[in-house]
Design an enzyme around this catalytic site. Sequence first.
Site, short mmCIF file in Angstrom:
data_model
loop_
_atom_site.label_atom_id
_atom_site.label_comp_id
_atom_site.label_asym_id
_atom_site.label_seq_id
_atom_site.Cartn_x
_atom_site.Cartn_y
_atom_site.Cartn_z
N LYS A 128 51.43 49.32 47.58
CA LYS A 128 51.84 47.92 47.69
C LYS A 128 52.17 47.36 46.31
O LYS A 128 51.32 47.34 45.41
CB LYS A 128 50.73 47.10 48.36
CG LYS A 128 50.47 47.51 49.80
CD LYS A 128 49.33 46.72 50.43
CE LYS A 128 49.10 47.17 51.87
NZ LYS A 128 47.95 46.46 52.48
N ARG A 188 41.16 47.26 41.15
CA ARG A 188 42.30 47.09 40.26
C ARG A 188 43.42 48.09 40.59
O ARG A 188 43.26 48.96 41.44
CB ARG A 188 41.84 47.23 38.80
CG ARG A 188 41.09 45.99 38.33
CD ARG A 188 40.38 46.21 37.01
NE ARG A 188 39.22 47.07 37.15
CZ ARG A 188 38.35 47.31 36.19
NH1 ARG A 188 38.50 46.74 35.01
NH2 ARG A 188 37.32 48.11 36.38
N THR A 236 38.66 40.80 26.93
CA THR A 236 39.75 41.31 27.76
C THR A 236 41.08 40.94 27.11
O THR A 236 41.19 39.92 26.43
CB THR A 236 39.70 40.70 29.17
OG1 THR A 236 40.90 41.06 29.88
CG2 THR A 236 39.61 39.18 29.14
N ASN A 281 18.97 42.58 36.04
CA ASN A 281 20.13 41.69 36.10
C ASN A 281 19.99 40.69 34.96
O ASN A 281 18.99 39.96 34.89
CB ASN A 281 20.17 40.97 37.45
CG ASN A 281 21.46 40.19 37.66
OD1 ASN A 281 21.99 39.59 36.72
ND2 ASN A 281 21.96 40.19 38.88
N TYR A 313 39.02 33.94 35.07
CA TYR A 313 38.48 35.05 34.28
C TYR A 313 38.88 34.93 32.81
O TYR A 313 38.04 34.98 31.91
CB TYR A 313 38.99 36.36 34.88
CG TYR A 313 38.67 37.61 34.09
CD1 TYR A 313 37.36 38.05 33.96
CD2 TYR A 313 39.69 38.39 33.53
CE1 TYR A 313 37.06 39.22 33.27
CE2 TYR A 313 39.40 39.56 32.84
CZ TYR A 313 38.09 39.97 32.72
OH TYR A 313 37.81 41.13 32.03
N TYR A 322 46.77 38.55 47.40
CA TYR A 322 45.60 37.95 46.77
C TYR A 322 45.20 36.60 47.35
O TYR A 322 44.10 36.12 47.10
CB TYR A 322 45.86 37.75 45.27
CG TYR A 322 45.90 39.02 44.45
CD1 TYR A 322 44.76 39.80 44.31
CD2 TYR A 322 47.06 39.42 43.80
CE1 TYR A 322 44.79 40.97 43.53
CE2 TYR A 322 47.09 40.58 43.03
CZ TYR A 322 45.95 41.34 42.91
OH TYR A 322 45.97 42.49 42.15
#
Length: 389
Positions: free
Chosen positions: A259, A243, A147, A84, A193, A330
Amino acid sequence: MAAAARLDLDGNPIKPMTICLIGAGGFIGSHLCEKLMAETPHTVLAVDVYNDKIKHLLDPPPPVDGGQQARSSWDGRIEFHRLNIKHDSRLEGLIKMSDVTINLAAICTPADYNTRPLDTIYSNFIDALPVVRYCSENNKRLIHFSTCEVYGKTLGSYLPKDHPLRQESEFYVLKEDASPCIFGSVEKQRWSYACAKQLIERLIYAEGAENGLEFTIVRPFNWIGPRMDFIPGIDGPSEGVPRVLACFSNNLLRREPLKLVDGGQSQRTFVYIKDAIEAVLLMIIFNVGNPNNEVTIKQLAEIMVQVYSRVSGEPPLEAATIDVSSKQFYGEGYDDSDKRIPDMTIINKQLGWNPKTSLRDLLDSTLTYQHRTYAEAVRMAMVKPVASS
C-alpha cells in the site's frame, strides 16, 4: 580468534564503563547491546518492560562437553531491569550507578501519532523528563535519541513543484545546527511526535546551558534491519500499523499488494542498523543517516518486491502495489514531510564515519530475516479454520 580491542578517538584502549540503557529491549537497543557485549568492556544495565530481543544475551549459554556450564564472553556484563520509566523509583538509582545513560524509550510509529497523540506526547516528552533531571542532578552524561522528524518539512516543500530552487541542496538537506524545524498545522496530529521530540531536545539544551548537563543528541534517519517493529497478528496486534518496512514486509509475506500512502511520493533515506550502531559507539552529537540511500516510498516498495521475490523464491504479484490515501490509511489529521536527507558533514569530519551498506544489500539482509522468522507463522495465521456443521 578474539576481536581486536577497540580504541577511543585518541587511539587509547577504551576504559570500561557502566551504561544505563533505557529501551534496551527494542530494535535499536537490542543491536546496541550486542555491539557493546561483543566489542567493548562496558557493563550494561538494560532497562525495558520486554526482553525478547535480548534474551540471547541474558540466557546462559548451553553446557559444554562434560556438562560444565559454558561462560559467554560478556558473562556478568549485562543485567536486565524490568521497569517502566514512567513510575518506578528504581530508575534514579540505576542512573546513579552508571557513567552514561542512553535513552531510547519512545512511541515512534506514525500510525500512533495520529490515533494516540496524547500517549505520543507523554511518552516522548513527559516520560523523558525524569531521565533528563536525574542525569543533570547526578552529573551523569546523557545520550538522548531524538528523531529526524524534528526537522518537519523542508524549505523546498513550500516552493512550487517545478521551482528550480527545489533542486538546490540548501532547500532540502537537513543540518543539525542550521536547518529550521517546520511543522504542519496543529490540527495535523501527526506532528505530535515531532513536537514532543523537539521540545525535549530544547529542554536538554537548556539543562546543558544552565546546569552543565553533558549530553549527546542522536537524530536517526530511518535505521532499518532485522528485529525492526512487528508483523501484525504474529508478534504484534492484528490491528497494528508498524513503520513502512514492516508494513511492506507484512504485505509481501501475505502476498498482498504493497500500500502506497498518497502514491508513495515522500522521499526518505535509509541506513542499515549495523552501520548506524557503529556510529553510536563513536558518537557525540550528529545526524546519523545515509544520504546515498535516498528513494521515494514507491521506489522502496518496488525494490522490496524484487528483493523479496528472490529471497522467498516466489514470483511477485502482477499488481504489486496499490495506492491508498493517507486519510484512508492513517485517518484524519495525518500530514507528512516531503524529504528527509541528512547532512553528514559534521560526523564525517569529526568521526570519519560513513555508512557502508547499500539499500539493496540492507534490504536483502532484512527481508531474508523477515522471511525466515515470519513466513511460516504468517502462512499458518492465514489458514482459515473450517467451521464444523
